[in-house]
Design an enzyme around this catalytic site. Structure first.
Site, short mmCIF file in Angstrom:
data_model
loop_
_atom_site.label_atom_id
_atom_site.label_comp_id
_atom_site.label_asym_id
_atom_site.label_seq_id
_atom_site.Cartn_x
_atom_site.Cartn_y
_atom_site.Cartn_z
N HIS A 219 -32.12 -66.72 -8.34
CA HIS A 219 -32.53 -67.88 -7.55
C HIS A 219 -32.03 -67.73 -6.12
O HIS A 219 -30.94 -67.21 -5.90
CB HIS A 219 -31.97 -69.18 -8.15
N ASP B 97 -37.48 -71.42 -15.05
CA ASP B 97 -38.68 -70.85 -15.67
C ASP B 97 -38.39 -70.10 -16.97
O ASP B 97 -39.31 -69.84 -17.74
CB ASP B 97 -39.37 -69.89 -14.69
C1 SDX Z 1 -38.65 -71.11 -9.10
O1 SDX Z 1 -36.67 -72.06 -4.69
C2 SDX Z 1 -36.74 -72.88 -5.69
O2 SDX Z 1 -36.12 -73.91 -5.71
C3 SDX Z 1 -37.73 -72.47 -6.79
C4 SDX Z 1 -37.64 -73.23 -8.12
C5 SDX Z 1 -38.12 -74.69 -7.97
O3 SDX Z 1 -37.75 -75.52 -8.82
O4 SDX Z 1 -38.92 -74.96 -7.08
O5 SDX Z 1 -36.32 -73.21 -8.63
C6 SDX Z 1 -38.61 -72.60 -9.18
O6 SDX Z 1 -39.47 -70.59 -8.38
C7 SDX Z 1 -37.64 -70.29 -9.89
C8 SDX Z 1 -37.75 -68.78 -9.61
C9 SDX Z 1 -38.85 -68.14 -10.45
N1 SDX Z 1 -39.01 -66.74 -10.15
C10 SDX Z 1 -38.58 -65.76 -10.98
O7 SDX Z 1 -37.98 -66.00 -12.03
C11 SDX Z 1 -38.93 -64.36 -10.56
C12 SDX Z 1 -37.75 -63.45 -10.74
N2 SDX Z 1 -36.73 -63.79 -9.78
C13 SDX Z 1 -36.63 -63.06 -8.58
O8 SDX Z 1 -37.77 -62.42 -8.12
C14 SDX Z 1 -35.73 -63.68 -7.52
O9 SDX Z 1 -34.49 -63.88 -8.09
C15 SDX Z 1 -36.21 -64.93 -6.77
C16 SDX Z 1 -37.63 -64.79 -6.26
C17 SDX Z 1 -36.11 -66.15 -7.67
C18 SDX Z 1 -35.25 -65.15 -5.57
O10 SDX Z 1 -35.50 -64.16 -4.65
P1 SDX Z 1 -34.53 -63.82 -3.43
O11 SDX Z 1 -33.59 -64.90 -3.15
O12 SDX Z 1 -35.41 -63.35 -2.32
O13 SDX Z 1 -33.69 -62.61 -3.98
P2 SDX Z 1 -34.05 -61.07 -3.87
O14 SDX Z 1 -35.40 -60.81 -4.46
O15 SDX Z 1 -33.84 -60.63 -2.47
O16 SDX Z 1 -32.99 -60.45 -4.85
C19 SDX Z 1 -31.62 -60.18 -4.46
C20 SDX Z 1 -31.12 -59.08 -5.35
C21 SDX Z 1 -32.01 -57.84 -5.30
O17 SDX Z 1 -31.18 -56.75 -5.59
P3 SDX Z 1 -30.69 -55.73 -4.43
O18 SDX Z 1 -31.95 -55.16 -3.84
O19 SDX Z 1 -29.93 -56.56 -3.45
O20 SDX Z 1 -29.87 -54.70 -5.17
O21 SDX Z 1 -31.12 -59.48 -6.73
C22 SDX Z 1 -32.04 -58.69 -7.47
C23 SDX Z 1 -32.97 -58.06 -6.42
O22 SDX Z 1 -33.54 -56.90 -6.88
N3 SDX Z 1 -32.78 -59.60 -8.34
C24 SDX Z 1 -33.30 -59.26 -9.53
C25 SDX Z 1 -33.90 -60.43 -10.01
N4 SDX Z 1 -33.74 -61.41 -9.13
C26 SDX Z 1 -33.06 -60.90 -8.11
N5 SDX Z 1 -33.32 -58.11 -10.21
C27 SDX Z 1 -33.98 -58.11 -11.39
N6 SDX Z 1 -34.57 -59.21 -11.91
C28 SDX Z 1 -34.56 -60.35 -11.24
N7 SDX Z 1 -35.15 -61.46 -11.75
#
Ligand code: SDX
Length: 371
Positions: free
Chosen positions: A257, A308
């Site tokens: 998140h 989710d």
């Molecule tokens: C919702 O914003 C809100 O409030 C949204 C929400 C709401 O109620 O409105 O809460 C609802 O949208 C929940 C999120 C649903 N999405 C997912 O579950 C998709 C999977 N999650 C990720 O893609 C990610 O964690 C996000 C999109 C939720 C957040 O993205 P960020 O803040 O841009 O984080 P990032 O992608 O830059 O990740 C930071 C690090 C990375 O690693 P490094 O490159 O630094 O080594 O964390 C890793 C990412 O690769 N990472 C994950 C991961 N989530 C983050 N690695 C594997 N699996 C994951 N799910």
């Protein structure tokens, strides 16, 4: 000028609607745990729109207004039959139908406060009818008209399934709606605010927000979680599946998140509901697989499940088609979008940030036959 990628950490507006402070989520000051245990979705809608919980009469009035406005214009129902129905994702259908609703609303472009509130009621009421009606029409089933004597969650399930849901199903849906109602400046809410800050109309704001929610990094993740659980199939295969995905640098849906660090406070409620409902339906494997995925993922990355993750097995247990999971999120979140849209209109200024330019330096035009 240096860009903040993804606007991380940028405070883009003030808002009195919901807050996330130190991993605690509140709607207008009420803790999400408190509301999930005690409030109905209709009370939460009122809270988000009026910034106070309703008294009995106010609640009754809102419930009545919602029930009275659920029915869809016949033109919108008929239009579903013109879609290439076996190819259309329900989120695309919802986005299109909400846009179309604006065509049949004589007040669509009226910008005074009272007219905007009336449109909020109409949109909130019609969203579940759109999702349920589209879901039935694409299966060749007759649409089920809403009943004026039923509550919001109950009516939604009734229109979807064509039969009265039982009490456990109603409670589960109601809690899920409460949990998804608002979430500060998430991507779809921000989209809605950007749209209406141009003084565009409510229908445009909600249509834009649905488009933003649809993506798998946001609301679309819940459908992807169910796809993953189905692919895994049995709990003993979860660890291997997760490790392989992570080795391939793939994301595991339903984790991580932008704002929460220690964990999403909504996830534990959905986890409990998932456990209970999967036991009741005699399919505990969906909960068991989810728990194993969580264990395997969090042993590798310190990223707890978000809203989710466990909502997927909850909706599956309610007998809902997997591609309707994100539309259900929208049926709830439209309450938050509308609250933010009304708040934006109240204290509006165009939202127009800057970009850090990274293209080429100054160049001279070269005529096409010299290139
Ligand atoms: C919702 O914003 C809100 O409030 C949204 C929400 C709401 O109620 O409105 O809460 C609802 O949208 C929940 C999120 C649903 N999405 C997912 O579950 C998709 C999977 N999650 C990720 O893609 C990610 O964690 C996000 C999109 C939720 C957040 O993205 P960020 O803040 O841009 O984080 P990032 O992608 O830059 O990740 C930071 C690090 C990375 O690693 P490094 O490159 O630094 O080594 O964390 C890793 C990412 O690769 N990472 C994950 C991961 N989530 C983050 N690695 C594997 N699996 C994951 N799910």
């Amino acid at each position: 000028m240096t860009a903040a990628r993804g606007l991380e950490g940028i405070v883009a507006t003030t808002s009195s609607i919901s807050s996330i402070i130190d991993d605690t989520l509140t709607y207008v000051g009420y803790d999400i745990d408190d509301l999930t245990e005690n409030a109905t979705f209709e009370e939460v809608i009122y809270l988000l729109w009026h910034l106070e919980l309703p008294n009995k009469a106010q609640l009754q009035e809102l419930k009545q207004q919602l029930a009275d406005n659920m029915e869809l214009p016949q033109e919108v129902i008929e239009s579903f039959k013109t879609y290439p129905i076996d190819k259309v994702h329900p989120m695309a259908a919802l986005r299109t139908a909400v846009s179309a609703l604006g065509l049949y609303d004589d007040e669509a472009d009226l910008m005074d406060k009272e007219a905007n509130y009336r449109k909020a009621i109409r949109l909130q009421a019609k969203m579940p009818a759109i999702v349920a009606t589209f879901a039935r029409v694409r299966k060749g089933l007759e649409p089920v008209a809403p009943r004026k004597d039923l509550g919001f969650a109950e009516n939604f399930l009734y229109m979807l399934k064509g039969e009265m849901p039982d009490q456990i199903e109603i409670e589960a849906m109601d809690k899920a709606l409460v949990l998804h109602a608002d979430h500060e400046l998430n991507a779809s809410t921000f989209t809605a605010r950007v749209c209406v800050a141009t003084l565009s109309d409510v229908y445009s704001g909600v249509t834009a927000a649905i488009g933003a929610l649809k993506g798998p990094l946001h609301g679309g993740a819940n459908e992807q979680v169910m796809k993953m659980l189905t692919e895994i199939g049995t709990a003993d295969k979860a660890e291997e599946y997760v490790l392989e995905k992570l080795n391939n640098k793939e994301k595991i849906m339903g984790f991580g998140h932008r704002v929460y660090r220690q964990g999403d406070p909504r996830a534990k409620h959905l986890r409990e509901m998932s456990k209970r409902l999967t036991e009741i339906t005699g399919e505990p494997e969906w909960y068991d697989i989810s728990v194993k995925v969580e264990e395997a993922f969090t042993s590798q990355k310190p990223l707890p499940p978000n809203v989710d993750f466990y909502s997927a097995s909850v909706y599956h247990s309610l007998g809902i088609d997997h591609d309707l999971f994100t539309p259900i999120f929208a049926v709830s979140r439209v309450s938050g979008w509308l609250a933010h849209i009304l708040e934006q209109y109240e204290n509006n200024r165009l939202i127009r940030p800057r970009a850090e330019y990274t293209g080429p330096g100054k160049r001279n035009y070269v005529p096409v036959d010299e290139r």
